[in-house]
Design an enzyme around this catalytic site. Structure first.
Site, PDB file in Angstrom:
ATOM      1  CG  HIS A 101      37.548  41.901  41.389  1.00 29.50           C
ATOM      2  ND1 HIS A 101      37.056  40.668  41.765  1.00 29.50           N
ATOM      3  CD2 HIS A 101      37.383  42.721  42.466  1.00 29.50           C
ATOM      4  CE1 HIS A 101      36.605  40.734  43.009  1.00 29.50           C
ATOM      5  NE2 HIS A 101      36.792  41.972  43.455  1.00 29.50           N
ATOM      6  CB  SER A 102      40.339  40.292  43.731  1.00 32.22           C
ATOM      7  OG  SER A 102      40.765  39.628  44.886  1.00 32.22           O
ATOM      8  CG  PHE A 103      44.410  36.032  41.432  1.00 33.26           C
ATOM      9  CD1 PHE A 103      45.668  35.834  41.971  1.00 33.26           C
ATOM     10  CD2 PHE A 103      44.090  35.413  40.234  1.00 33.26           C
ATOM     11  CE1 PHE A 103      46.606  35.030  41.322  1.00 33.26           C
ATOM     12  CE2 PHE A 103      45.013  34.605  39.579  1.00 33.26           C
ATOM     13  CZ  PHE A 103      46.277  34.416  40.134  1.00 33.26           C
ATOM     14  CB  SER A 127      43.460  44.487  42.894  1.00 29.29           C
ATOM     15  OG  SER A 127      44.460  43.551  42.589  1.00 29.29           O
TER      16      SER A 127
END
Length: 309
Positions: A101-103, A127
């Site tokens: 998720h994301s980073f 992401s």
């Protein structure tokens, strides 16, 4: 699917904490959380995913229940990628899937290009496999300077960590994370704080601040070159009210995300799937049912399933 264990994996500066669901004899999936989050990020989605897999959600160094880096040792994007390699070595995995998720997706993306033979499937939740430099050329040296100055400032500071009441901690968290609902915020704080006599302390390392200080920004040319190394099949799930840029002030610019998706599609062809789902950047926590179905189909599938736009 019940939580079967908390894991504590030895690293040179202490340990990486993780939590696991399912049978360790099943095909493994490593789950990577977003910036300043922790492994509880996946508590609501994993019970909705197929029980045929062994899911391990790790806390990056300096996050959740993992050890902080040693004094003087800086946090950096590539160090987080190295953590993934350390964790899978400790777990004795030779090939596995990644859910980021994301980073966590950018860490998983870089890992999948550096160690392509190890990754079967890569799921990117709101992401991108890398962060492009296009909007950031003017700022990159400033980011590096601020990261170094902040680290030195924290190391020189003798101020004790800030203790606040549970309610104050929750409200502060919600103020800084507008995409997270109350219940999900409590879930992240459950693993992200420690109870002391007078209130709650944040667990995360105070040396870690804004994500752009620690990202490895890359050119479009390097992005395309790196993606060509991928052996994994890739599912990119884009939240309709999610983020399009590292810095929110650039967030209206969707051109970079279009470049990312078009490049992935043209290079990976049938190994790439793009799906949009209703929700914001934390859709996998706030409305896990919006993402669970497509992730489940992707993990179980042997060949590409039809993209949903």
């Amino acid at each position: 699917m019940g939580l079967i264990s908390e894991l504590k994996l030895a690293v040179p500066w202490g340990h990486i904490a993780a939590k696991a669901w399912g049978s360790h004899q099943s095909p493994p999936v490593l789950c990577l959380h977003g910036w300043l989050d922790n492994a509880n990020s996946f508590d609501r989605i994993i019970p909705l995913l197929p029980k045929d897999f062994y899911y391990v959600a790790m806390d990056f160094g300096g996050h959740g229940l993992s050890s902080h880096y040693s004094p003087g040792f800086p946090y950096d994007h590539q160090n987080f990628v190295s953590e993934v390699r350390r964790v899978v070595a400790a777990l004795k995995w030779n090939r596995f899937s990644l859910l980021g998720h994301s980073f966590g997706g950018t860490v998983g993306g870089m890992f999948s290009c550096i160690f392509p033979e190890m990754v079967d499937k890569l799921v990117l939740l709101d992401s991108s496999p890398f962060i492009l430099e296009s909007n950031e050329l003017e700022n990159m040296l400033t980011y590096k300077r601020r990261a170094i100055e902040h680290m030195l400032q924290v190391e020189a500071s003798e101020k004790p960590s800030h203790v606040v009441s549970p309610e104050e901690m929750l409200q502060g968290f919600l103020k800084n994370n507008s995409h997270v609902g109350d219940e999900c915020a409590k879930l992240l704080l459950q693993r992200g704080t420690t109870q002391v006599a007078t209130g709650l302390l944040l667990n995360r390392d105070r040396r870690i601040t804004r994500p752009e200080y620690y990202f490895n920004f890359i050119s479009r040319e390097l992005f395309v070159h790196s993606i060509r190394k991928l052996q994994a099949r890739v599912l990119l799930i884009k939240a309709t009210q999610g983020y399009y840029d590292v810095r929110r002030e650039n967030d209206a610019n969707m051109e970079l995300m279009l470049f990312v998706t078009n490049s992935l599609r043209s290079i990976l062809k049938e190994r790439f799937q793009y799906v949009q789902v209703p929700g914001n950047h934390y859709v996998h926590m706030n409305q896990p049912q919006h993402t669970a179905g497509v992730i489940s189909s992707f993990l179980l599938s042997k060949e590409r399933i039809r993209a949903q736009l």
